[in-house]
Design a protein around this motif. Structure first.
Motif, mmCIF file in Angstrom:
data_model
loop_
_atom_site.group_PDB
_atom_site.id
_atom_site.type_symbol
_atom_site.label_atom_id
_atom_site.label_comp_id
_atom_site.label_asym_id
_atom_site.label_seq_id
_atom_site.Cartn_x
_atom_site.Cartn_y
_atom_site.Cartn_z
ATOM 1 N N LEU A 10 0.847 -1.189 0.000
ATOM 2 C CA LEU A 10 0.000 0.000 0.000
ATOM 3 C C LEU A 10 0.886 1.244 0.000
ATOM 4 O O LEU A 10 1.916 1.286 0.653
ATOM 5 C CB LEU A 10 -0.901 0.015 1.242
ATOM 6 C CG LEU A 10 -1.936 -1.107 1.367
ATOM 7 C CD1 LEU A 10 -2.741 -0.924 2.645
ATOM 8 C CD2 LEU A 10 -2.855 -1.151 0.151
ATOM 9 N N GLY A 11 0.482 2.258 -0.747
ATOM 10 C CA GLY A 11 1.240 3.498 -0.795
ATOM 11 C C GLY A 11 1.070 4.311 0.475
ATOM 12 O O GLY A 11 0.208 4.015 1.318
ATOM 13 N N PRO A 12 1.887 5.334 0.648
ATOM 14 C CA PRO A 12 1.767 6.195 1.828
ATOM 15 C C PRO A 12 0.368 6.795 1.956
ATOM 16 O O PRO A 12 -0.224 7.236 0.972
ATOM 17 C CB PRO A 12 2.810 7.290 1.568
ATOM 18 C CG PRO A 12 3.814 6.648 0.658
ATOM 19 C CD PRO A 12 3.019 5.730 -0.220
ATOM 20 N N SER A 13 -0.149 6.798 3.179
ATOM 21 C CA SER A 13 -1.489 7.328 3.458
ATOM 22 C C SER A 13 -1.549 7.722 4.919
ATOM 23 O O SER A 13 -0.571 7.565 5.667
ATOM 24 C CB SER A 13 -2.558 6.279 3.138
ATOM 25 O OG SER A 13 -2.420 5.152 3.990
ATOM 26 N N LEU A 14 -2.698 8.228 5.349
ATOM 27 C CA LEU A 14 -2.871 8.571 6.755
ATOM 28 C C LEU A 14 -2.794 7.337 7.643
ATOM 29 O O LEU A 14 -2.361 7.400 8.790
ATOM 30 C CB LEU A 14 -4.199 9.300 6.958
ATOM 31 C CG LEU A 14 -4.308 10.692 6.325
ATOM 32 C CD1 LEU A 14 -5.698 11.278 6.554
ATOM 33 C CD2 LEU A 14 -3.234 11.622 6.878
ATOM 34 N N SER A 15 -3.239 6.208 7.124
ATOM 35 C CA SER A 15 -3.191 4.966 7.907
ATOM 36 C C SER A 15 -1.775 4.417 7.997
ATOM 37 O O SER A 15 -1.363 3.878 9.031
ATOM 38 C CB SER A 15 -4.113 3.912 7.287
ATOM 39 O OG SER A 15 -5.452 4.361 7.268
ATOM 40 N N HIS A 16 -1.032 4.520 6.914
ATOM 41 C CA HIS A 16 0.351 4.040 6.855
ATOM 42 C C HIS A 16 1.191 5.161 6.240
ATOM 43 O O HIS A 16 1.220 5.314 5.013
ATOM 44 C CB HIS A 16 0.462 2.765 6.019
ATOM 45 C CG HIS A 16 -0.357 1.614 6.543
ATOM 46 N ND1 HIS A 16 0.053 0.833 7.598
ATOM 47 C CD2 HIS A 16 -1.573 1.146 6.167
ATOM 48 C CE1 HIS A 16 -0.866 -0.098 7.843
ATOM 49 N NE2 HIS A 16 -1.863 0.078 6.982
ATOM 50 N N LEU A 17 1.854 5.934 7.082
ATOM 51 C CA LEU A 17 2.544 7.134 6.617
ATOM 52 C C LEU A 17 3.584 6.837 5.549
ATOM 53 O O LEU A 17 3.763 7.619 4.612
ATOM 54 C CB LEU A 17 3.211 7.838 7.801
ATOM 55 C CG LEU A 17 2.266 8.425 8.856
ATOM 56 C CD1 LEU A 17 3.074 9.085 9.979
ATOM 57 C CD2 LEU A 17 1.313 9.439 8.226
ATOM 58 N N PHE A 18 4.274 5.718 5.675
ATOM 59 C CA PHE A 18 5.294 5.339 4.699
ATOM 60 C C PHE A 18 4.843 4.174 3.836
ATOM 61 O O PHE A 18 5.657 3.608 3.105
ATOM 62 C CB PHE A 18 6.606 4.964 5.407
ATOM 63 C CG PHE A 18 7.329 6.124 6.025
ATOM 64 C CD1 PHE A 18 6.890 7.430 5.869
ATOM 65 C CD2 PHE A 18 8.479 5.914 6.782
ATOM 66 C CE1 PHE A 18 7.559 8.503 6.446
ATOM 67 C CE2 PHE A 18 9.163 6.982 7.356
ATOM 68 C CZ PHE A 18 8.698 8.273 7.193
ATOM 69 N N GLY A 19 3.577 3.824 3.900
ATOM 70 C CA GLY A 19 3.084 2.691 3.129
ATOM 71 C C GLY A 19 3.380 1.367 3.803
ATOM 72 O O GLY A 19 3.771 1.314 4.979
ATOM 73 N N THR A 20 3.202 0.285 3.043
ATOM 74 C CA THR A 20 3.475 -1.057 3.558
ATOM 75 C C THR A 20 4.388 -1.805 2.589
ATOM 76 O O THR A 20 4.520 -1.429 1.423
ATOM 77 C CB THR A 20 2.173 -1.870 3.742
ATOM 78 O OG1 THR A 20 1.520 -2.020 2.469
ATOM 79 C CG2 THR A 20 1.226 -1.166 4.702
ATOM 80 N N ASP A 21 5.004 -2.878 3.087
ATOM 81 C CA ASP A 21 5.911 -3.654 2.234
ATOM 82 C C ASP A 21 5.192 -4.851 1.637
ATOM 83 O O ASP A 21 3.959 -4.963 1.698
ATOM 84 C CB ASP A 21 7.147 -4.075 3.023
ATOM 85 C CG ASP A 21 6.806 -5.008 4.188
ATOM 86 O OD1 ASP A 21 5.654 -5.456 4.293
ATOM 87 O OD2 ASP A 21 7.721 -5.275 5.007
#
Length: 277
Positions: free
Chosen positions: A51-62
């Protein structure tokens, strides 16, 4: 200490102030990551892969659905620990060696400096890689090895400064008053070489960050799922096309840490130059 106080008071010293702000923010985040992270850094979530950077995952996911921001916080803590420990070992031992050789000179100077020359004859990273291969991998092994490798650089800086001050008027006065060599070394001379030593500490810290990142990139500093910034950067290398934010965020953290500490060193040197002028 006067150099630090001058740098703090001098609002024109933008390098020092900017470095303190950047480094302070990063250190606060590292300390926060030691006790709390938004997500479990090792927890996998198959429904949230890449997942790309977002409010839920500031740096995204791997590619395993792990939160990159949480992993960067933990990884930065490992990198800072190794770099700080490296500077502590190299700085303390190197300063002691440099103080003894610079003040007393003679055979002791020749012996210890030749030992320093033997270590510096090899590239520091190569020597560290050989030592880690012999004694095993892990963050504490890397810390000890890099600490030993960094001793000569601190020893040379300290030795030069002590040689310049060992015949100063206040040192000669202390000798005439019966001061012991240990008191002259660490009470009279050492505080006066801090303007030279402190910038060397910032340079050493940055070199240690790069050395640790290089070694962990090769898998020599810790084992999965634990990670440092170099390990995370190694993982991100294989996902540059699918998740470029992984490498950008991890590499950006390394650059910001080096940049902030480097600005502090530049500010200290600027303050020293203005005082000398």
């Amino acid at each position: 200490m006067k150099t630090i106080q001058k740098a703090v008071r001098d609002h024109r010293n933008g390098f020092f102030l900017a470095g303190c702000i950047i480094t302070g923010i990063l250190l606060a985040l590292i300390l926060l990551g030691a006790v709390w992270t938004p997500y479990d850094p090792t927890a996998m979530n198959g429904s949230e892969k890449l997942l790309g950077p977002s409010l839920s995952h500031l740096f995204g996911t791997d590619n395993f659905g792990r939160d990159i921001f949480s992993r960067v916080l933990k990884g930065a803590g490992v990198t800072a620990l190794v770099a700080g420990g490296t500077v502590a070992i190299g700085g303390v031992c190197g300063t002691l060696i440099g103080a003894l050789t610079g003040y007393f000179g003679g055979a002791l100077d020749e012996l210890l400096m030749r030992f320093n020359d033997a270590i510096t004859a090899f590239p520091s990273i190569l020597l560290a890689l050989v030592c880690v291969t012999l004694f095993g991998s892990g963050k504490y092994q890397v810390l000890m090895v890099l600490g030993v490798v960094f001793i000569p650089s601190f020893a040379r800086v300290t030795r030069t400064a002590f040689r310049a001050l060992r015949d100063a008027n206040y040192v000669q006065s202390a000798r005439l008053m019966g001061a012991k060599p240990s008191r002259i070394l660490f009470v009279h001379i050492l505080p006066n070489i801090l303007p030279v030593l402190l910038p060397a500490v910032t340079i050493g810290f940055n070199n240690a960050v790069l050395a640790e990142a290089s070694m962990s990139f090769l898998g020599l500093c810790g084992q999965p799922p634990d990670a440092s910034l170099g390990t995370l950067l190694s993982e991100a290398q294989g996902m540059l096309a699918t998740a470029p934010w992984y490498a950008l965020c991890t590499g950006g953290c390394i650059v910001a840490l080096i940049f902030g500490v480097g600005l502090i060193g530049e500010g200290l040197q600027s303050g020293r130059g203005e005082r000398n002028a």
